[in-house]
Design a protein around this motif. Structure first.
Motif, PDB file in Angstrom:
ATOM      1  N   SER A  45       0.841  -1.186   0.000  1.00  0.00           N
ATOM      2  CA  SER A  45       0.000   0.000   0.000  1.00  0.00           C
ATOM      3  C   SER A  45       0.886   1.250   0.000  1.00  0.00           C
ATOM      4  O   SER A  45       2.098   1.168   0.166  1.00  0.00           O
ATOM      5  N   ASP A  46       0.248   2.419  -0.191  1.00  0.00           N
ATOM      6  CA  ASP A  46       0.961   3.699  -0.295  1.00  0.00           C
ATOM      7  C   ASP A  46       1.797   3.704  -1.570  1.00  0.00           C
ATOM      8  O   ASP A  46       3.034   3.671  -1.542  1.00  0.00           O
ATOM      9  N   PHE A  47       1.086   3.751  -2.695  1.00  0.00           N
ATOM     10  CA  PHE A  47       1.738   3.610  -3.996  1.00  0.00           C
ATOM     11  C   PHE A  47       2.826   4.658  -4.232  1.00  0.00           C
ATOM     12  O   PHE A  47       3.849   4.362  -4.847  1.00  0.00           O
ATOM     13  N   GLU A  48       2.605   5.885  -3.752  1.00  0.00           N
ATOM     14  CA  GLU A  48       3.599   6.940  -3.970  1.00  0.00           C
ATOM     15  C   GLU A  48       4.908   6.598  -3.261  1.00  0.00           C
ATOM     16  O   GLU A  48       5.989   6.665  -3.851  1.00  0.00           O
ATOM     17  N   ARG A  49       4.820   6.218  -1.989  1.00  0.00           N
ATOM     18  CA  ARG A  49       6.036   5.907  -1.240  1.00  0.00           C
ATOM     19  C   ARG A  49       6.720   4.660  -1.774  1.00  0.00           C
ATOM     20  O   ARG A  49       7.959   4.574  -1.789  1.00  0.00           O
ATOM     21  N   LYS A  50       5.950   3.693  -2.240  1.00  0.00           N
ATOM     22  CA  LYS A  50       6.533   2.463  -2.772  1.00  0.00           C
ATOM     23  C   LYS A  50       7.096   2.641  -4.177  1.00  0.00           C
ATOM     24  O   LYS A  50       7.732   1.728  -4.718  1.00  0.00           O
ATOM     25  N   GLY A  51       6.840   3.794  -4.790  1.00  0.00           N
ATOM     26  CA  GLY A  51       7.433   4.069  -6.094  1.00  0.00           C
ATOM     27  C   GLY A  51       6.726   3.432  -7.268  1.00  0.00           C
ATOM     28  O   GLY A  51       7.363   3.138  -8.291  1.00  0.00           O
ATOM     29  N   LEU A  52       5.414   3.238  -7.176  1.00  0.00           N
ATOM     30  CA  LEU A  52       4.697   2.635  -8.292  1.00  0.00           C
ATOM     31  C   LEU A  52       4.814   3.482  -9.552  1.00  0.00           C
ATOM     32  O   LEU A  52       4.871   2.946 -10.663  1.00  0.00           O
ATOM     33  N   ASP A  53       4.853   4.801  -9.409  1.00  0.00           N
ATOM     34  CA  ASP A  53       5.028   5.659 -10.588  1.00  0.00           C
ATOM     35  C   ASP A  53       6.344   5.358 -11.293  1.00  0.00           C
ATOM     36  O   ASP A  53       6.427   5.406 -12.529  1.00  0.00           O
ATOM     37  N   ARG A  54       7.380   5.038 -10.532  1.00  0.00           N
ATOM     38  CA  ARG A  54       8.663   4.684 -11.131  1.00  0.00           C
ATOM     39  C   ARG A  54       8.552   3.386 -11.936  1.00  0.00           C
ATOM     40  O   ARG A  54       9.145   3.258 -13.015  1.00  0.00           O
ATOM     41  N   SER A  55       7.789   2.419 -11.406  1.00  0.00           N
ATOM     42  CA  SER A  55       7.606   1.157 -12.117  1.00  0.00           C
ATOM     43  C   SER A  55       6.827   1.371 -13.412  1.00  0.00           C
ATOM     44  O   SER A  55       7.145   0.765 -14.448  1.00  0.00           O
ATOM     45  N   ILE A  56       5.796   2.208 -13.352  1.00  0.00           N
ATOM     46  CA  ILE A  56       4.994   2.479 -14.549  1.00  0.00           C
ATOM     47  C   ILE A  56       5.848   3.160 -15.613  1.00  0.00           C
ATOM     48  O   ILE A  56       5.775   2.824 -16.807  1.00  0.00           O
ATOM     49  N   GLN A  57       6.675   4.109 -15.196  1.00  0.00           N
ATOM     50  CA  GLN A  57       7.549   4.775 -16.164  1.00  0.00           C
ATOM     51  C   GLN A  57       8.547   3.793 -16.773  1.00  0.00           C
ATOM     52  O   GLN A  57       8.848   3.866 -17.981  1.00  0.00           O
ATOM     53  N   ALA A  58       9.061   2.874 -15.967  1.00  0.00           N
ATOM     54  CA  ALA A  58      10.006   1.890 -16.491  1.00  0.00           C
ATOM     55  C   ALA A  58       9.328   0.945 -17.464  1.00  0.00           C
ATOM     56  O   ALA A  58       9.919   0.564 -18.492  1.00  0.00           O
ATOM     57  N   LEU A  59       8.090   0.561 -17.183  1.00  0.00           N
ATOM     58  CA  LEU A  59       7.328  -0.271 -18.115  1.00  0.00           C
ATOM     59  C   LEU A  59       7.143   0.450 -19.446  1.00  0.00           C
ATOM     60  O   LEU A  59       7.359  -0.129 -20.522  1.00  0.00           O
ATOM     61  N   ALA A  60       6.766   1.710 -19.372  1.00  0.00           N
ATOM     62  CA  ALA A  60       6.525   2.477 -20.593  1.00  0.00           C
ATOM     63  C   ALA A  60       7.798   2.682 -21.408  1.00  0.00           C
ATOM     64  O   ALA A  60       7.732   2.857 -22.638  1.00  0.00           O
ATOM     65  N   ALA A  61       8.970   2.657 -20.757  1.00  0.00           N
ATOM     66  CA  ALA A  61      10.241   2.891 -21.440  1.00  0.00           C
ATOM     67  C   ALA A  61      10.847   1.627 -22.036  1.00  0.00           C
ATOM     68  O   ALA A  61      11.897   1.698 -22.684  1.00  0.00           O
ATOM     69  N   PHE A  92      18.152   8.150  -6.649  1.00  0.00           N
ATOM     70  CA  PHE A  92      17.445   7.403  -7.685  1.00  0.00           C
ATOM     71  C   PHE A  92      17.568   8.097  -9.036  1.00  0.00           C
ATOM     72  O   PHE A  92      17.454   9.317  -9.142  1.00  0.00           O
ATOM     73  N   ASP A  93      17.791   7.283 -10.076  1.00  0.00           N
ATOM     74  CA  ASP A  93      17.866   7.770 -11.451  1.00  0.00           C
ATOM     75  C   ASP A  93      16.891   6.953 -12.290  1.00  0.00           C
ATOM     76  O   ASP A  93      17.090   5.749 -12.472  1.00  0.00           O
ATOM     77  N   GLN A  94      15.836   7.598 -12.789  1.00  0.00           N
ATOM     78  CA  GLN A  94      14.802   6.867 -13.516  1.00  0.00           C
ATOM     79  C   GLN A  94      15.348   6.199 -14.770  1.00  0.00           C
ATOM     80  O   GLN A  94      14.993   5.051 -15.076  1.00  0.00           O
ATOM     81  N   SER A  95      16.227   6.871 -15.492  1.00  0.00           N
ATOM     82  CA  SER A  95      16.776   6.277 -16.718  1.00  0.00           C
ATOM     83  C   SER A  95      17.582   5.021 -16.403  1.00  0.00           C
ATOM     84  O   SER A  95      17.494   4.013 -17.123  1.00  0.00           O
ATOM     85  N   ALA A  96      18.365   5.068 -15.328  1.00  0.00           N
ATOM     86  CA  ALA A  96      19.144   3.891 -14.933  1.00  0.00           C
ATOM     87  C   ALA A  96      18.221   2.754 -14.514  1.00  0.00           C
ATOM     88  O   ALA A  96      18.467   1.585 -14.840  1.00  0.00           O
TER      89      ALA A  96
END
Length: 377
Positions: free
Chosen positions: A208-224, A326-330
Motif C-alpha cells: 500500500s501507499d503507492f507513492e512511497r513504494k514508487g509505483l510511478d517509477r515502475s509504470i515509467q520503467a514499463l513504458a520505457a 534514484f535515477d529513472q533512466s538507470a
C-alpha cells in the motif's frame, strides 16, 4: 499473563499488522492472553484475541493519538495487564516493535526547519522520546540495524535495550516442492484475469501507499521498455490505495491497458510464483518485508537501495539494486536488461532459493516473543 498490544489501525494486508498478529499468536501459543487496543480493526479477529476499539475522535491525527493513549491508560487501570507492547510509538510501553523509521531523523532531513515548531512535530517527537530516551525503560524490538543507529544517534539510547530481530517471513511464502507445477496453474489463472499473453512477462509490485513504494517509477520503467518487450509485459500492483493517480499516469504514458491495481489480495503466494520479477522502487522503506517474501519464493527482484532489506538481494545475488540517489533512466535500463535475459532470471531464482534454505529469515515472531515474555520476569 495478560498482554496488551497497541496499534492505531489494523487492516489485513498491512505488513506491520501481520507482524502484530504473528507475534501475538506466538505469545498466545505459549499460554498467555491477548488484548489488542486499536482505533479501527478491519477483517477477521484471530481466535482468542480480545479486540478493544477505542472510541475517540479528532480531525487531527496527533490529537486523536493523544486521546487514544489516555483512554487506553484509563482502561488498563481498570483492567490491569502484565505487559504493554506497542506497535506505534507512545508513552507507557514496556516493549516497542520498531517498524517505523526514526521520526526525528526524517524531520530534520526531509522537512523545513519551521516544521519543528508545529504541534504535530511536538507530539510525535515527544512520543518518540518517551520510547527511546535514556530515562525510558522500554525494550526495543528492532528490525533495521540502520534505524537502530539513528535512534542511538538522536537519543543516546542504551545499547542493552535494543534487540535486533531476524526477519519474520511467513513459511507459507516459501516455494514448495511442486512450485513449478503451481507456477503453471497460477499463470493460467492470473493470465486470464490480467490479459497476460502466453509468452508474457508478469511484473508484480506489492504494498500500500503507492507513492512511497514508487509505483510511478515502475509504470515509467514499463513504458520505457523496448517495444517488443513492452507488448509482452503486464504490471500488477497489489495494495490498498486509491489507483486513480497511478492509472492516470499509466494512461498518459500509453500503458494503461497493461497496468492493473486490483487492491489488496489474499492470493499473494500465487503472484509470487507466477511473476517473472518483483519491483519495489520505494522512495523510503524501513525494511521491506515483501522483498524477502519474494526471495524465499524464488522470485528475482529489482529494488532501490532505500529499502532496509535491499542488502539481502545483494547477499543472495537474486536480482538488482538501484543505487541512491534514484535515477529513472538507470532504473529503466535495469528493468529492460533483467526482462531480456531468461538465463539471468533463472540464475537469480536458483540463488534465491539456495539463500532461503541457508539463512534464518523466519524466526522473528519467536524471538520477539522471547523478549516480550522474558521481560515480564
Amino acid at each position: 499473563m495478560q498482554l496488551a498490544f497497541l496499534l492505531y489501525k489494523y487492516f489485513p494486508f498491512g505488513g506491520l499488522q501481520r507482524d502484530l498478529v504473528r507475534i501475538a499468536q506466538t505469545c498466545q501459543q505459549r499460554g498467555h492472553r491477548i488484548r489488542v487496543y486499536t482505533l479501527s480493526w478491519q477483517g477477521d479477529v484471530p481466535e482468542g484475541f480480545e479486540v478493544v476499539t477505542v472510541p475517540v475522535r479528532s480531525w487531527l491525527n496527533h490529537r486523536r493519538y493523544k486521546k487514544f493513549t489516555r483512554w487506553v491508560e484509563a482502561d488498563m487501570h481498570r483492567r490491569p495487564v502484565d505487559r504493554v507492547v506497542g506497535f506505534n510509538k507512545m508513552p507507557g510501553l514496556d516493549v516497542y516493535y520498531a517498524a517505523d523509521p526514526c521520526f526525528e531523523d526524517k524531520s530534520r532531513r526531509l522537512r523545513k526547519p519551521w516544521y519543528r515548531y508545529s504541534p504535530r512535530y511536538r507530539h510525535f517527537s515527544a512520543y518518540e522520546r518517551a520510547v527511546f530516551s535514556p530515562a525510558a525503560k522500554t525494550e526495543l524490538l528492532m528490525i533495521s540495524a540502520t534505524q537502530q543507529a539513528l535512534f542511538k544517534q538522536y537519543y543516546a539510547t542504551p545499547e542493552h535495550r535494543f534487540h535486533l530481530l531476524p526477519p519474520g517471513i511467513s513459511p507459507d511464502r516459501r516455494a514448495p516442492d511442486n512450485a513449478a507445477e503451481l507456477r503453471v496453474a497460477a499463470r493460467q489463472k492470473l493470465g486470464a484475469e490480467f490479459a497476460l499473453p502466453a509468452d508474457g512477462l508478469l511484473l508484480v509490485q506489492i504494498g500500500s501507499d503507492f507513492e512511497r513504494k514508487g509505483l510511478d517509477r515502475s509504470i515509467q520503467a514499463l513504458a520505457a521498455l523496448p517495444e517488443a518487450l513492452r507488448a509482452r509485459t503486464r504490471l500488477v500492483a497489489l495494495g490498498s490505495d486509491d489507483p486513480a493517480k497511478m492509472q492516470g499516469l499509466a494512461d498518459q504514458l500509453g500503458v494503461g491497458a497493461q497496468v492493473f491495481m486490483p487492491g489488496g489480495r489474499a492470493d499473494v503466494p500465487d503472484f509470487l510464483l507466477a511473476a517473472d520479477l518483483l519491483l519495489h522502487p520505494a522512495r523510503h522503506e524501513n525494511t521491506g518485508t515483501v522483498l524477502l517474501e519474494a526471495l524465499v519464493a524464488g522470485l528475482p527482484l529489482l529494488v532501490t537501495e532505500a529499502c532496509g532489506y535491499a542488502h539481502y538481494v545483494l547477499d543472495a545475488d537474486c536480482g538488482r539494486v538501484a543505487t541512491q540517489p534514484f535515477d529513472q533512466s538507470a532504473f529503466n535500463r535495469l528493468l529492460a536488461e533483467m526482462l531480456a535475459s531468461d538465463r539471468d532470471r533463472a540464475r537469480w531464482h536458483d540463488n534465491a532459493l539456495r539463500f532461503a534454505d541457508e539463512t534464518d529469515l523466519y524466526s522473528m515472531p519467536e524471538r520477539a516473543a522471547d523478549v516480550i515474555l522474558g521481560s515480564t520476569a
